[in-house]
Motif scaffolding. Structure first.
Motif, PDB file in Angstrom:
ATOM      1  N   UNK A 116       4.886  -0.731  -2.259  1.00  0.00           N
ATOM      2  CA  UNK A 116       4.139  -0.401  -3.471  1.00  0.00           C
ATOM      3  C   UNK A 116       5.066  -0.291  -4.673  1.00  0.00           C
ATOM      4  N   UNK A 117       6.152   0.423  -4.486  1.00  0.00           N
ATOM      5  CA  UNK A 117       7.101   0.563  -5.591  1.00  0.00           C
ATOM      6  C   UNK A 117       7.647  -0.814  -5.967  1.00  0.00           C
ATOM      7  N   UNK A 136       0.857  -1.186   0.000  1.00  0.00           N
ATOM      8  CA  UNK A 136       0.000   0.000   0.000  1.00  0.00           C
ATOM      9  C   UNK A 136       0.892   1.234   0.000  1.00  0.00           C
ATOM     10  N   UNK A 137       0.694   2.148  -0.945  1.00  0.00           N
ATOM     11  CA  UNK A 137       1.472   3.377  -0.902  1.00  0.00           C
ATOM     12  C   UNK A 137       1.074   4.199   0.313  1.00  0.00           C
ATOM     13  N   UNK A 149       5.191  -2.695  -7.871  1.00  0.00           N
ATOM     14  CA  UNK A 149       5.069  -2.091  -9.198  1.00  0.00           C
ATOM     15  C   UNK A 149       6.150  -2.647 -10.123  1.00  0.00           C
TER      16      UNK A 149
END
Lengths: 476, 505
Positions: free
Chosen positions: A385-386, A379-380, A389
């Protein structure tokens, strides 16, 4: 041939440190043994500095059997950082529950050395040596709570399954050797690239995947993880979760992406299925858990699935994604487990329901747990998250289903993380006295939390470094 | 001279106040509250200033701040506003500022509450001013966790428990966002070979998306539609909305219904529609159909409710149905109407929820049969409730009328008779909104409420801010429409060109 020993100074330093700690344990008076923790952690910081300072000092030792490139340097940074944080986080725990500080820290150093050897190993034999050094050290560490039957049971399970998986892995390696006639990974890669697909190769690949699958706790080879994680001393659990897993990934990458790129079509789909199943099972089984360590064990299984996603395409982007994710993963895991073990020290409980009201007793511990868990959930604005991604970027074109499964399941994982958050934040504590967090633990918690936030918001520089390191991996 | 980084200041003011609050002892309730009010006021004042000085004649992106951020992903810290995002920014800050005052009489754990509230407001703002999709995503999900914690601590359990409401809200939106993430990652990965370099700015992705094959555009748009659609509570992905609002504390309901779900509509327009025109064209009738279904379904559902929060919850689903219908028309008038309606509904929903929050706080109930005649005891409260109700049913002279009227025009143009169903929704809206007002506020006053004090002091702020905008927006609709049109029209022209070329191929 002239051997350049300067490139393996960190390894030599590790051996010396391990022996030195052991000797110090014999000659120091008993009451100053707790200081060994500080000594070990600062020595490890020194060795980490050595690795970082020699970042570009790359080369090979023993005729290419042992390879120091930026890829292995990066993994060594991961292992050393994890070891340092684990030592910081375990001082209070060891002093209170375990004793035997000299043996504990010395074996911990040797297991880290095993991981470093795995990261640099360029041939099957060295890999196996490193793996065994790490595994045997872990066997001792897992049953370090000598008077606790749970810990001994965990140790026994770990011995058996680690033994079996090592055997399977070794058999797989010998089959590959049978085809290629060499143990050097790069040469294996060249030979297999021109080789027709053989049934023998297929059996070898399956054996390797099974053997390493055990080490990274991928479904269906994950059964040992929850019991061992639960029974082991908590700091060791966290080291097992990050160090052992990432080291196994290091050789997994080396063997498959470098040694078998020619036949990547045949194992890419296998990895994709393995990743998908691991993500689904790990996350779903985590939901009903009531013990925080078991919960983290299943969540760790799911994490192995996410990291496997990076293997699927056998590309530089995938390797880079694994390295990036592995780096942020250590901080998330160590953050959570440091809080868990500190809380266990105070309350003697690992049950989730006993975390009631933690946010009011120690906002720092509760916040660190939330941040670390959300990092794992991706979760950002946290670093996970990165990482996700990067991981899912590699599969979105050819394995869209895997990206959909992975991302949906990571949202599902938020459910069980939030159940912990619920208990910590909503409920009133039974004992509302504030928790005073000791200095090394406080440092660890704040540091891990900061890393998760900073890398989540500003991952640019780290990702540049990793790009170069991942590139160096393919330069042979 | 370089101008001030307005947008960064607006974005960070509440967040910085939140960080300062973390260091104030938690017994110091008043400094904490005033700090929250200050932070949100700075953002409100500055965004109002930007709204005033934005050059609508020039249009386009203004107050641009751009710093390279993650090189290998082509991400840049890219903040800017145009005619679509500026109203949304202003809306966020009006509601954020009001929400602080709507929470003035909070009973427990003030410090945690206002920290989370300020972080939430910063997060929502970020989605509206980011023009890089990565930064947009960062903010998109950042808001989820504060909301969850706020619901489970300060929420209320009535028909559903607050734990259930919080979890439903969270998981629904996160699973929706998983589809969105897949869609965005796929769009980005496919854009790299077209652009020759990774670039995550909206404009670059739109340029790349326009060149993709119709098939790609269709499935990418579908993924985004699920993601953004569940956030805007598009029927049939709406069921989190009434339950979630009912369980949430007042401030969260205000922000969630007022601006957060608008991120769905905003994303659909600014990202999905402009990046994937062929996909949008393909899915437009379905969006419109789902929108009409949402209008009708939710209006009837609202009619059957007796809990005030559920009425407004379903009403917001119904209003978002108009927005979906408007987006489904894919023409300038429709998109104008969609953006304007989102703004209008945000103001009225926030005012509605703040009025209900006051009623609940004073009477300890939201159950309509237990209420009645409150207008006698609390006249100012009645004013804010009825203002919101009238705006909701689209009374001319208030902010709700012109946007809905615009949507009907666009809907008729695009779909003809079907749009009639949506207009029918207005009648039902009038029915439930007026009935709720009548049964709560009017009729014989009840003795047990005789000692209630009318809203005063800090409690008046939501009425003052939001009520003023409700009336101003109704009397001077050009204030809103000129702004929105300056953002929509140029982009729609590009879109029409893309569709013409696509049609030829």
């Amino acid at each position: 041939m002239q051997m350049d020993f300067s490139v393996i100074i960190p390894e030599i330093a590790m051996v010396s440190l391990g022996v030195l700690v052991l000797i110090l344990g014999l000659i120091l008076p008993k009451k100053s043994l707790p200081r060994l923790g500080w000594f070990t952690s600062f020595s490890l910081i020194g060795i980490l500095a050595l690795v970082v300072l020699n970042w570009n000092n790359v080369g090979t030792v023993s005729g290419g059997l042992y390879l120091i490139d930026q890829f292995s340097q990066f993994f060594k940074v991961i292992f050393l950082t994890a070891a340092i944080l684990v030592v910081f986080g375990s001082m209070a725990y060891v002093d209170k529950h375990l004793g035997g500080q000299a043996e504990y820290y010395s074996i911990l150093v040797f297991s880290t050395l095993g991981m470093m050897v795995m990261a640099s190993a360029n041939d099957f034999i060295t890999m196996y040596l490193g793996l065994e050094l790490m595994t045997i050290s872990f066997i001792v560490l897992v049953c370090f709570r000598r008077n606790d039957s749970e810990s001994l049971e965990a140790g026994m399970k770990y011995v058996l399954l680690a033994g079996i998986s090592s055997a399977v892995l070794l058999y797989g390696l010998s089959l590959i050797y049978g085809i290629a006639g060499t143990v050097l990974v790069v040469e294996v890669g060249m030979i297999l690239a021109v080789q027709q697909s053989l049934p023998l190769l297929l059996v070898g690949v399956v054996m390797l995947v099974a053997g390493l699958g055990f080490k990274i706790a991928a479904v269906p080879f994950h059964m040992w993880a929850p019991d061992v994680y639960q029974g082991a001393p908590t700091p060791i659990t966290s080291f097992l979760a990050v160090g052992s897993k990432m080291a196994s990934f290091a050789i997994l990458i080396r063997i498959f992406v470098l040694g078998m790129f020619g036949v990547s079509l045949s194992w890419g789909i296998l990895m994709a299925i393995l990743a998908g199943v691991t993500i689904i099972i790990g996350n779903l089984v985590a939901i009903p858990q009531t013990n925080i360590k078991r919960l983290m064990a299943y969540s760790g299984i799911a994490q192995a699935g996410y990291i496997l996603v990076g293997m699927v395409t056998a590309s530089q982007a995938g390797v880079k994604a694994i390295m990036f994710y592995g780096f942020i993963y250590i901080f998330a895991v160590v953050g959570v487990f440091t809080a868990i073990s500190y809380y266990y020290n105070l309350t003697g409980s690992d049950e989730i329901k006993d975390y009631a009201g933690l946010s009011q007793r120690s906002p720092l511990m509760a916040a660190t747990m939330v941040v670390s868990m959300l990092t794992m959930a991706g979760i950002p604005p946290f670093a996970g998250f990165v990482g996700k991604f990067y991981l899912f970027m590699t599969v979105v074109e050819n394995y869209l289903w895997l990206a959909i499964i992975g991302l949906i399941m990571s949202m599902v994982s938020v459910y069980y993380y939030l159940m912990v958050v619920l208990v910590m934040y909503r409920d009133r504590p039974q004992d509302s006295s504030p928790i005073v967090v000791s200095l090394p633990v406080r440092m660890t918690l704040i540091f891990t939390m900061l890393v998760s936030v900073v890398l989540g918001v500003y991952p640019g520089p780290l990702s540049e470094i990793i790009n170069k390191a991942a590139l160096s991996f393919f330069m042979h | 001279m370089k101008s001030l980084p307005f947008l960064t200041i607006i974005l960070l003011a509440p967040a910085i106040c939140a960080i300062i609050m973390a260091f104030i002892p938690k017994e110091q309730v008043n400094p904490i509250k005033w700090l929250a009010a200050t932070g949100t006021f700075i953002s409100l004042a500055m965004s109002a200033y930007l709204y005033g000085v934005y050059d609508t004649a020039a249009g386009g992106l203004q107050f641009v701040e751009r710093v390279p951020w993650i090189k290998d992903l082509g991400v840049s810290y890219f903040l800017a506003v145009d005619g679509i995002s500026l109203p949304m920014l202003l809306l966020t800050n009006m509601i954020g500022f009001s929400a602080v005052f709507a929470s003035w009489n909070l009973e427990s754990r003030h410090r945690e509450f206002f920290i989370l509230l300020c972080l939430l407001i910063s997060g929502v703002m970020g989605t509206f001013i980011a023009h890089d999709i990565f930064i947009f995503l960062l903010f998109y999900e950042v808001v989820v966790i504060p909301i969850y914690i706020m619901v489970i601590i300060w929420g209320s359990s009535k028909r559903v428990t607050k734990e259930y409401a919080g979890m439903k809200l969270t998981i629904y939106l996160l699973v929706g966002s998983a589809f969105l993430l897949v869609g965005i990652i796929a769009l980005f990965v496919k854009s790299i070979p077209i652009l020759g370099e990774p670039n995550m700015s909206f404009a670059a992705l739109a340029q790349a998306g326009n060149q993709m094959s119709a098939f790609d555009q269709k499935w990418l748009f579908a993924l985004m539609l699920i993601g953004f659609g569940s956030l805007i509570s598009m029927w049939p992905f709406h069921s989190w909305s009434p339950d979630g609002y009912a369980g949430a504390p007042t401030a969260v309901s205000m922000i969630h219904a007022g601006v957060l779900k608008k991120i769905g509509g905003y994303g659909l327009i600014k990202i999905a529609l402009f990046s994937l025109p062929l996909g949008a064209k393909f899915w437009a009738p379905y969006m419109a159909a789902l929108g009409i279904a949402g209008v009708a379904y939710a209006a009837f559902a609202a009619l059957a409710q007796k809990d005030l929060k559920y009425i407004v919850g379903y009403s917001s689903v119904s209003h978002m149905g108009y927005v979906m219908l408007a987006i489904g028309t894919v023409n300038v008038i429709g998109i104008n109407g969609a953006v304007a309606n989102m703004f209008a509904h945000g103001v009225m929903a926030a005012l509605f929820f703040s009025a209900i929050g006051v009623i609940y706080e004073k009477t300890k109930t939201r159950w309509i049969p237990d209420l009645g005649g409150l207008a006698r005891q609390m006249p100012l409260l009645a004013v804010s409730f009825m203002l919101a109700a009238f705006a909701s049913l689209g009374l001319p002279g208030l902010i709700g009328f012109i946007p809905e009227f615009t949507i009907f025009i666009a809907g008729f143009k695009a779909f003809g008779g079907f749009a009639v169903i949506a207009i029918g929704g207005i009648v039902i809206t009038a029915l439930y909104a007026l009935r709720a007002g009548a049964n709560t506020l009017f009729g014989p006053p009840r003795e047990e409420y005789n000692n209630l004090r009318d809203i005063r002091g800090a409690e008046l702020v939501p009425l003052a801010v939001l009520g003023l905008v409700l009336i101003a927006g109704g009397l001077l609709p050009s204030l809103l429409f000129d702004m929105v049109n300056s953002g929509v029209e140029p982009l729609m022209n590009q879109l029409d060109n893309a569709l013409k070329i696509g049609g030829l191929i």
